[in-house]
Design an enzyme around this catalytic site. Structure first.
Site, mmCIF file in Angstrom:
data_model
loop_
_atom_site.group_PDB
_atom_site.id
_atom_site.type_symbol
_atom_site.label_atom_id
_atom_site.label_comp_id
_atom_site.label_asym_id
_atom_site.label_seq_id
_atom_site.Cartn_x
_atom_site.Cartn_y
_atom_site.Cartn_z
ATOM 1 N N LYS A 254 -3.507 -5.542 12.625
ATOM 2 C CA LYS A 254 -3.131 -4.121 12.645
ATOM 3 C C LYS A 254 -1.630 -3.857 12.517
ATOM 4 O O LYS A 254 -1.125 -2.795 12.896
ATOM 5 C CB LYS A 254 -3.683 -3.383 13.894
ATOM 6 C CG LYS A 254 -5.122 -3.627 14.245
ATOM 7 C CD LYS A 254 -6.065 -3.676 13.074
ATOM 8 C CE LYS A 254 -6.276 -2.351 12.387
ATOM 9 N NZ LYS A 254 -7.111 -2.582 11.148
ATOM 10 N N THR B 142 -0.806 -5.536 7.554
ATOM 11 C CA THR B 142 -1.128 -6.679 6.703
ATOM 12 C C THR B 142 -1.630 -6.235 5.323
ATOM 13 O O THR B 142 -1.168 -6.720 4.291
ATOM 14 C CB THR B 142 -2.245 -7.522 7.367
ATOM 15 O OG1 THR B 142 -2.105 -7.451 8.777
ATOM 16 C CG2 THR B 142 -2.238 -8.945 6.887
ATOM 17 N N TRP C 47 -8.066 -14.484 2.832
ATOM 18 C CA TRP C 47 -7.788 -14.848 4.225
ATOM 19 C C TRP C 47 -7.851 -16.357 4.359
ATOM 20 O O TRP C 47 -8.882 -16.967 4.129
ATOM 21 C CB TRP C 47 -8.785 -14.165 5.168
ATOM 22 C CG TRP C 47 -8.461 -12.724 5.222
ATOM 23 C CD1 TRP C 47 -8.998 -11.725 4.458
ATOM 24 C CD2 TRP C 47 -7.461 -12.110 6.037
ATOM 25 N NE1 TRP C 47 -8.386 -10.533 4.752
ATOM 26 C CE2 TRP C 47 -7.445 -10.738 5.720
ATOM 27 C CE3 TRP C 47 -6.564 -12.594 6.992
ATOM 28 C CZ2 TRP C 47 -6.576 -9.836 6.330
ATOM 29 C CZ3 TRP C 47 -5.699 -11.695 7.606
ATOM 30 C CH2 TRP C 47 -5.714 -10.340 7.271
ATOM 31 N N HIS D 181 -3.690 -14.450 10.005
ATOM 32 C CA HIS D 181 -3.313 -13.906 11.320
ATOM 33 C C HIS D 181 -3.034 -15.048 12.307
ATOM 34 O O HIS D 181 -2.881 -14.802 13.503
ATOM 35 C CB HIS D 181 -4.456 -13.076 11.904
ATOM 36 C CG HIS D 181 -4.615 -11.709 11.301
ATOM 37 N ND1 HIS D 181 -3.559 -10.920 10.935
ATOM 38 C CD2 HIS D 181 -5.737 -10.969 11.053
ATOM 39 C CE1 HIS D 181 -4.017 -9.762 10.466
ATOM 40 N NE2 HIS D 181 -5.330 -9.768 10.521
ATOM 41 N N ARG E 48 4.815 -4.974 13.813
ATOM 42 C CA ARG E 48 4.712 -3.526 14.058
ATOM 43 C C ARG E 48 4.891 -3.232 15.539
ATOM 44 O O ARG E 48 4.573 -4.091 16.386
ATOM 45 C CB ARG E 48 3.321 -3.055 13.601
ATOM 46 C CG ARG E 48 3.117 -1.562 13.635
ATOM 47 C CD ARG E 48 1.704 -1.188 13.190
ATOM 48 N NE ARG E 48 1.572 0.243 13.007
ATOM 49 C CZ ARG E 48 0.449 0.864 12.683
ATOM 50 N NH1 ARG E 48 -0.661 0.156 12.474
ATOM 51 N NH2 ARG E 48 0.413 2.185 12.550
ATOM 52 N N SER F 236 -4.163 1.419 16.804
ATOM 53 C CA SER F 236 -4.861 1.100 15.551
ATOM 54 C C SER F 236 -6.079 0.214 15.831
ATOM 55 O O SER F 236 -7.169 0.439 15.297
ATOM 56 C CB SER F 236 -3.863 0.397 14.616
ATOM 57 O OG SER F 236 -4.437 0.145 13.375
ATOM 58 N N TYR G 6 6.717 -2.892 10.010
ATOM 59 C CA TYR G 6 5.937 -1.767 9.451
ATOM 60 C C TYR G 6 6.831 -0.525 9.419
ATOM 61 O O TYR G 6 6.805 0.259 8.477
ATOM 62 C CB TYR G 6 4.724 -1.563 10.361
ATOM 63 C CG TYR G 6 3.790 -0.436 10.012
ATOM 64 C CD1 TYR G 6 2.676 -0.662 9.209
ATOM 65 C CD2 TYR G 6 3.991 0.853 10.511
ATOM 66 C CE1 TYR G 6 1.791 0.361 8.901
ATOM 67 C CE2 TYR G 6 3.121 1.895 10.206
ATOM 68 C CZ TYR G 6 2.022 1.645 9.405
ATOM 69 O OH TYR G 6 1.151 2.669 9.100
ATOM 70 N N MET H 164 -3.527 3.888 -1.568
ATOM 71 C CA MET H 164 -4.390 2.832 -1.006
ATOM 72 C C MET H 164 -5.665 3.406 -0.419
ATOM 73 O O MET H 164 -6.726 2.786 -0.480
ATOM 74 C CB MET H 164 -3.624 2.027 0.032
ATOM 75 C CG MET H 164 -2.625 1.070 -0.599
ATOM 76 S SD MET H 164 -1.833 0.009 0.596
ATOM 77 C CE MET H 164 -3.210 -0.948 1.221
ATOM 78 N N GLY I 132 -1.924 5.729 9.247
ATOM 79 C CA GLY I 132 -0.740 5.210 8.572
ATOM 80 C C GLY I 132 0.577 5.837 9.000
ATOM 81 O O GLY I 132 1.444 6.063 8.155
HETATM 82 P P1 A3P Z 1 -3.443 2.869 11.545
HETATM 83 O O1 A3P Z 1 -4.747 2.475 12.153
HETATM 84 O O2 A3P Z 1 -2.369 3.136 12.570
HETATM 85 O O3 A3P Z 1 -3.549 3.984 10.564
HETATM 86 P P2 A3P Z 1 -3.791 -4.214 9.091
HETATM 87 O O4 A3P Z 1 -3.886 -4.191 7.612
HETATM 88 O O5 A3P Z 1 -2.798 -5.218 9.599
HETATM 89 O O6 A3P Z 1 -5.119 -4.314 9.747
HETATM 90 O O7 A3P Z 1 -3.139 -2.815 9.533
HETATM 91 C C1 A3P Z 1 -3.873 -1.623 9.381
HETATM 92 C C2 A3P Z 1 -2.935 -0.468 9.641
HETATM 93 O O8 A3P Z 1 -2.045 -0.305 8.524
HETATM 94 C C3 A3P Z 1 -3.679 0.855 9.799
HETATM 95 O O9 A3P Z 1 -2.888 1.612 10.714
HETATM 96 C C4 A3P Z 1 -3.598 1.403 8.381
HETATM 97 O O10 A3P Z 1 -3.829 2.778 8.278
HETATM 98 C C5 A3P Z 1 -2.171 1.026 8.037
HETATM 99 N N1 A3P Z 1 -1.908 1.058 6.593
HETATM 100 C C6 A3P Z 1 -2.605 0.457 5.607
HETATM 101 N N2 A3P Z 1 -2.077 0.752 4.410
HETATM 102 C C7 A3P Z 1 -1.012 1.564 4.645
HETATM 103 C C8 A3P Z 1 -0.050 2.216 3.802
HETATM 104 N N3 A3P Z 1 -0.076 2.112 2.479
HETATM 105 N N4 A3P Z 1 0.896 2.981 4.398
HETATM 106 C C9 A3P Z 1 0.944 3.103 5.733
HETATM 107 N N5 A3P Z 1 0.064 2.508 6.583
HETATM 108 C C10 A3P Z 1 -0.897 1.748 6.048
#
Ligand code: A3P
Length: 271
Positions: free
Chosen positions: A28, A31, A61, A83, A105, A113, A168, A207, A234
């Site tokens: 979270k 990634t 992964w 991870h 982050r 998240s 982040y 995305m 995000g």
């Molecule tokens: P939130 O749940 O706070 O929105 P990971 O990929 O490590 O699992 O992290 C997921 C987090 O990254 C989620 O956070 C997701 O919304 C956020 N995320 C993914 N793509 C993003 C982007 N382009 N810009 C900002 N946040 C992004």
């Protein structure tokens, strides 16, 4: 998803190639965002690849059983995602020229998240309440263990030329400059318009719309899309909408104690 045999194989026998790039993070931390950024950088900003191939096949992964078979089909230079904590990462990395991008982050936002993510993930029959999750996070009783140990472990590499870390929050504050820094680390020479394309196609909205990257194609038995969105909110600082004053004070106390030996100041520590 994982097996002790696979983890042992990766640690002791997996052959890291000199031109490999690994995206490493605690869950979270952004990634998937970094995976998309790297997919676009690899293709000089052209989104065709990221719009046609699922993200988990573009940068598989590394530690999952499924990833094992996907990695076999990836041609060099490979981008792989992990991870895993520092102490069980592939030993061969440390004698290779492979590169690692470590994304970090604000841990308070990670808890939030994770709280929503856990509701979607079907491996958890009964996702925890927010206070329960917070306590487990602070004690490190979660998949991938302690965030504090993860960060402290990987940050031992911070002065290595093959290791690059970024937050982040930095991506949020200045995505263009972050992409330029990532390109520099990777030795990729993109011109201004190509950098603009990377920024455009890795934005939150792009995305969220891209079914190859938003995990809506994933098996419903694993991730229930009716219970939330992977590309969720995000933003930075969502923890302020979730933590009570007491939870925040408690978190700060644990954070201060656990991070006291790390000689790096992350900017969320000032806010
Ligand atoms: P939130 O749940 O706070 O929105 P990971 O990929 O490590 O699992 O992290 C997921 C987090 O990254 C989620 O956070 C997701 O919304 C956020 N995320 C993914 N793509 C993003 C982007 N382009 N810009 C900002 N946040 C992004």
């Amino acid at each position: 998803m994982y097996s002790p045999e696979r983890l042992q194989y990766l640690e002791k026998d997996f052959h890291v190639r000199d031109d490999d790039v690994y995206i490493v993070s605690y869950p979270k931390s952004g990634t998937t965002w970094m995976m998309e950024i790297l997919s676009l950088i690899c293709k000089n900003g052209d989104p065709t690849w990221s719009k046609s191939i699922p993200i988990w096949l573009r940068s598989p992964w590394y530690e999952s059983i499924e990833g094992q078979s996907q990695i076999k089909d990836v041609v060099s230079p490979r981008v792989l995602t992990s991870h895993l904590p520092f102490h069980i990462f592939a030993k061969s990395y440390f004698t290779s020229k492979a590169k690692i991008i470590y994304i970090i982050r604000n841990p308070k936002d990670i808890v939030v998240s994770l709280f929503y993510f856990n509701k979607m993930i079907c491996i958890y029959k009964d996702p925890q309440s927010f206070p329960e999750l917070l306590e487990d996070f602070l004690q490190g009783n979660l998949l991938y263990n302690s965030w504090f140990d993860h960060v402290k472990g990987w940050m031992q590499m911070k002065d290595s030329i093959n290791f690059f870390y970024i937050t982040y929050e930095e991506l949020h504050t200045d995505i263009r400059n972050s992409v330029i820094r990532i390109c520099k680390f990777l030795g990729k020479d993109l011109d201004d318009s190509q950098i603009d394309l990377v920024v455009k196609h890795s934005s939150f909205n792009a995305m969220k719309e891209n079914k190859m990257s938003n995990y809506t194609m994933i098996n419903q038995d694993f991730m229930d899309q009716n219970k939330g969105s992977f590309i969720r909110k995000g933003i930075t600082g969502d923890w302020k909408n979730h933590f009570t004053i007491a939870q925040n004070d408690y978190f700060d106390e644990v954070y201060k104690e656990k991070m006291k030996d790390l000689n790096v100041n992350f900017f969320w520590e000032q806010s």
